[in-house]
Design a protein around this motif. Structure first.
Motif, PDB file in Angstrom:
ATOM      1  N   GLN A 213       0.828  -1.210   0.000  1.00  0.00           N
ATOM      2  CA  GLN A 213       0.000   0.000   0.000  1.00  0.00           C
ATOM      3  C   GLN A 213       0.861   1.258   0.000  1.00  0.00           C
ATOM      4  O   GLN A 213       0.613   2.206  -0.758  1.00  0.00           O
ATOM      5  CB  GLN A 213      -0.916  -0.011   1.220  1.00  0.00           C
ATOM      6  N   VAL A 214       1.895   1.281   0.843  1.00  0.00           N
ATOM      7  CA  VAL A 214       2.765   2.452   0.903  1.00  0.00           C
ATOM      8  C   VAL A 214       3.540   2.623  -0.397  1.00  0.00           C
ATOM      9  O   VAL A 214       3.721   3.739  -0.898  1.00  0.00           O
ATOM     10  CB  VAL A 214       3.714   2.342   2.110  1.00  0.00           C
ATOM     11  N   CYS A 215       4.003   1.505  -0.971  1.00  0.00           N
ATOM     12  CA  CYS A 215       4.735   1.590  -2.248  1.00  0.00           C
ATOM     13  C   CYS A 215       3.840   2.116  -3.361  1.00  0.00           C
ATOM     14  O   CYS A 215       4.263   2.961  -4.165  1.00  0.00           O
ATOM     15  CB  CYS A 215       5.290   0.214  -2.617  1.00  0.00           C
ATOM     16  N   PHE A 216       2.610   1.632  -3.428  1.00  0.00           N
ATOM     17  CA  PHE A 216       1.674   2.136  -4.432  1.00  0.00           C
ATOM     18  C   PHE A 216       1.381   3.611  -4.216  1.00  0.00           C
ATOM     19  O   PHE A 216       1.237   4.383  -5.184  1.00  0.00           O
ATOM     20  CB  PHE A 216       0.373   1.341  -4.391  1.00  0.00           C
ATOM     21  N   LEU A 217       1.283   4.012  -2.964  1.00  0.00           N
ATOM     22  CA  LEU A 217       0.975   5.416  -2.666  1.00  0.00           C
ATOM     23  C   LEU A 217       2.085   6.323  -3.185  1.00  0.00           C
ATOM     24  O   LEU A 217       1.828   7.323  -3.879  1.00  0.00           O
ATOM     25  CB  LEU A 217       0.796   5.576  -1.161  1.00  0.00           C
ATOM     26  N   TYR A 218       3.348   5.978  -2.856  1.00  0.00           N
ATOM     27  CA  TYR A 218       4.464   6.804  -3.313  1.00  0.00           C
ATOM     28  C   TYR A 218       4.634   6.721  -4.827  1.00  0.00           C
ATOM     29  O   TYR A 218       4.847   7.743  -5.500  1.00  0.00           O
ATOM     30  CB  TYR A 218       5.753   6.365  -2.618  1.00  0.00           C
ATOM     31  N   GLY A 219       4.572   5.508  -5.367  1.00  0.00           N
ATOM     32  CA  GLY A 219       4.776   5.347  -6.800  1.00  0.00           C
ATOM     33  C   GLY A 219       3.731   6.062  -7.630  1.00  0.00           C
ATOM     34  O   GLY A 219       4.060   6.760  -8.609  1.00  0.00           O
ATOM     35  N   SER A 220       2.468   5.922  -7.264  1.00  0.00           N
ATOM     36  CA  SER A 220       1.405   6.583  -8.020  1.00  0.00           C
ATOM     37  C   SER A 220       1.486   8.098  -7.884  1.00  0.00           C
ATOM     38  O   SER A 220       1.256   8.836  -8.863  1.00  0.00           O
ATOM     39  CB  SER A 220       0.037   6.083  -7.543  1.00  0.00           C
ATOM     40  N   ALA A 221       1.840   8.573  -6.691  1.00  0.00           N
ATOM     41  CA  ALA A 221       1.973  10.027  -6.518  1.00  0.00           C
ATOM     42  C   ALA A 221       3.112  10.574  -7.369  1.00  0.00           C
ATOM     43  O   ALA A 221       2.978  11.639  -8.002  1.00  0.00           O
ATOM     44  CB  ALA A 221       2.211  10.358  -5.046  1.00  0.00           C
ATOM     45  N   GLY A 222       4.248   9.855  -7.408  1.00  0.00           N
ATOM     46  CA  GLY A 222       5.362  10.319  -8.222  1.00  0.00           C
ATOM     47  C   GLY A 222       5.060  10.286  -9.704  1.00  0.00           C
ATOM     48  O   GLY A 222       5.374  11.238 -10.435  1.00  0.00           O
ATOM     49  N   LEU A 223       4.445   9.204 -10.182  1.00  0.00           N
ATOM     50  CA  LEU A 223       4.111   9.110 -11.602  1.00  0.00           C
ATOM     51  C   LEU A 223       3.055  10.135 -12.002  1.00  0.00           C
ATOM     52  O   LEU A 223       3.061  10.641 -13.135  1.00  0.00           O
ATOM     53  CB  LEU A 223       3.622   7.692 -11.928  1.00  0.00           C
ATOM     54  N   PHE A 277      11.134   5.218  -4.625  1.00  0.00           N
ATOM     55  CA  PHE A 277      10.926   4.577  -3.324  1.00  0.00           C
ATOM     56  C   PHE A 277      10.688   3.071  -3.424  1.00  0.00           C
ATOM     57  O   PHE A 277      11.312   2.305  -2.688  1.00  0.00           O
ATOM     58  CB  PHE A 277       9.757   5.260  -2.598  1.00  0.00           C
ATOM     59  N   PRO A 278       9.801   2.571  -4.293  1.00  0.00           N
ATOM     60  CA  PRO A 278       9.583   1.116  -4.320  1.00  0.00           C
ATOM     61  C   PRO A 278      10.795   0.305  -4.759  1.00  0.00           C
ATOM     62  O   PRO A 278      10.845  -0.900  -4.518  1.00  0.00           O
ATOM     63  CB  PRO A 278       8.425   0.952  -5.324  1.00  0.00           C
ATOM     64  N   PHE A 279      11.786   0.949  -5.398  1.00  0.00           N
ATOM     65  CA  PHE A 279      12.921   0.217  -5.952  1.00  0.00           C
ATOM     66  C   PHE A 279      14.149   0.227  -5.050  1.00  0.00           C
ATOM     67  O   PHE A 279      15.151  -0.405  -5.382  1.00  0.00           O
ATOM     68  CB  PHE A 279      13.298   0.813  -7.318  1.00  0.00           C
ATOM     69  N   TYR A 287      17.809   3.803   3.568  1.00  0.00           N
ATOM     70  CA  TYR A 287      17.964   4.614   4.775  1.00  0.00           C
ATOM     71  C   TYR A 287      18.097   6.099   4.450  1.00  0.00           C
ATOM     72  O   TYR A 287      17.386   6.924   5.043  1.00  0.00           O
ATOM     73  CB  TYR A 287      19.155   4.104   5.589  1.00  0.00           C
ATOM     74  N   PRO A 288      18.976   6.508   3.528  1.00  0.00           N
ATOM     75  CA  PRO A 288      18.966   7.946   3.180  1.00  0.00           C
ATOM     76  C   PRO A 288      17.672   8.390   2.520  1.00  0.00           C
ATOM     77  O   PRO A 288      17.242   9.541   2.701  1.00  0.00           O
ATOM     78  CB  PRO A 288      20.169   8.089   2.232  1.00  0.00           C
ATOM     79  N   VAL A 289      17.028   7.503   1.744  1.00  0.00           N
ATOM     80  CA  VAL A 289      15.755   7.866   1.116  1.00  0.00           C
ATOM     81  C   VAL A 289      14.690   8.108   2.191  1.00  0.00           C
ATOM     82  O   VAL A 289      13.923   9.085   2.119  1.00  0.00           O
ATOM     83  CB  VAL A 289      15.317   6.774   0.128  1.00  0.00           C
TER      84      VAL A 289
END
Length: 406
Positions: A213-223, A277-279, A287-289
């Motif tokens: 869910q978190v990966c989809f949230l970040y990925g979709s927001a970035g795309l 983020f998902p990658f 950690y830096p991300v």
């Protein structure tokens, strides 16, 4: 020979595939993963929702109560179309609403503390769903994320660490340490093992759903941002900083907006972090991300006035930190405290800079002293001859014919 080589290669591929399936099955059923991470989710979302309810306490009737412009009858009509549900619309009584609000506060506090989390996780999900659906048009991204996470936490064993349940189980195990375990039938052992395996599988699946869910949230927001011309041109944050609805500190927003290069770089970094983020979750680069995402969410909370959204995202990011990170934190804090204590100077007795230290004779006996004027014009103390037993002979204390042991 060629057929034999093909059969060997096929057998090797089959063995590797079987090993992968076995590894995934062991990971799924072996032990519950991220117990500290899910405990951080429980504490974080319980605390966030408790603060949210306390903050809106003076306005509870206008938002969710009978005095709201969105009446319970209108909410019920919307529920028939959307399928939502809320316990707040079961009665129009003000006493019923006040009772529900108090129970919501108690539920959030007990869920935060981890008391009977199996039951409280379900009640917490009901509370969040009821308040969210009652005022569906007054929510933001933070409310939506808290709603989803409250539903996912029902599947997890979020009370195994840092909770009252964990403390109770630890005390129970200490008390029953010397008591022999009662004999059980083989069927009871099998039933207990099946229950443990089922809880582990459900917990691990719930953690997997939370991570996805978190990966989809970040990925979709970035795309989604990549498709916009303002984000591609680096001017998106400029427009955000000039929206009156999201300017809790107009002077501060204006000050940040004056640094155009910083604003443009921050916009590009936001898109890059969300898409990448998902990658980066399977290496040390995460950690830096995560640290940069923490700074981004703090900036959103301060500049845009969205503390609930930023807090919900920060808590969600914490699930990607391994358990060894949380177990190492107490040791790190103790080391920092020890270094701080050791770096403090040892207090010494303050001495008058104009005094000469008292000199002792043989045996360390002090001499009498009186105040005299030093040549530089400063007052000091000069030793004066004391009793005969304390006088120092001119030969540095060595007396002719004296016993050297004296």
């Amino acid at each position: 020979m060629e057929n034999e080589a093909q059969r060997t290669a096929s057998a090797g591929v089959g063995r590797r595939l079987a090993d992968r399936i076995t590894a995934v099955w062991d990971l799924l059923t072996g032990r519950p993963v991220s117990l500290y991470g899910v405990s951080v989710l429980r504490i974080g979302y319980g605390l966030l929702y408790l603060i949210f309810l306390l903050r809106e306490f003076p306005h509870r009737d206008e938002i969710w109560g009978p005095g709201s412009a969105w009446t319970p009858a209108l909410a019920q009509q919307l529920f028939e179309q959307t399928g939502w549900f809320s316990v707040l619309v079961l009665s129009d009584s003000r006493a019923y609403f006040e009772l529900c609000y108090v129970l919501a506060l108690v539920t959030a506090a007990l869920f935060l503390l981890g008391w009977r989390t199996r039951v409280l996780s379900v009640l917490f999900a009901v509370v969040v769903t009821s308040f969210h659906s009652r005022a569906i048009f007054m929510t933001d991204g933070g409310d939506n994320l808290v709603l989803l996470m409250s539903l996912y936490l029902v599947l997890t064993a979020c009370g195994r660490r840092w909770s009252l349940d964990a403390r109770r189980d630890r005390l129970k195990s200490v008390r029953a340490g010397d008591v022999p375990e009662p004999t059980r039938s083989p069927f009871s052992h099998q039933l207990r093992d099946a229950r443990t395996t089922l809880i582990t599988v459900v917990h691990n699946c719930g953690m997997f759903v939370i991570a996805v869910q978190v990966c989809f949230l970040y990925g979709s927001a970035g795309l989604y941002k990549v498709q916009g011309a303002s984000w591609g041109g680096g001017t998106a944050l400029h427009y955000v900083l000039n929206l009156e609805l999201f300017r809790p500190w107009p002077a501060f927003s204006h000050f940040v907006d004056e640094h155009t290069l910083v604003v443009a770089v921050a916009g590009y970094m936001t898109v890059l972090l969300q898409v990448a983020f998902p990658f980066v979750l399977f290496g040390r680069l995460k950690y830096p991300v995560l640290a940069m995402l923490l700074g981004m969410h703090i900036g959103i909370a301060v500049l845009m006035g969205l503390p609930l959204f930023s807090g919900a995202m920060i808590v969600a990011d914490a699930v990607f930190l391994p358990d060894r990170f949380y177990t190492f934190l107490p040791h790190l804090c103790r080391r920092a405290a020890q270094r701080t204590d050791s770096s403090r100077p040892v207090p010494e007795r303050a001495t008058d800079p104009g005094t000469v230290p008292v000199q002792g004779g043989p045996g360390g006996a002090p001499r009498s002293k009186h105040r005299v004027m030093l040549p530089a014009g400063r007052k000091g103390t000069m030793p004066t001859p004391g009793p005969a037993s304390h006088q120092v002979p001119p030969d540095n204390g060595r007396r002719t014919g004296a016993d050297p042991r004296r």
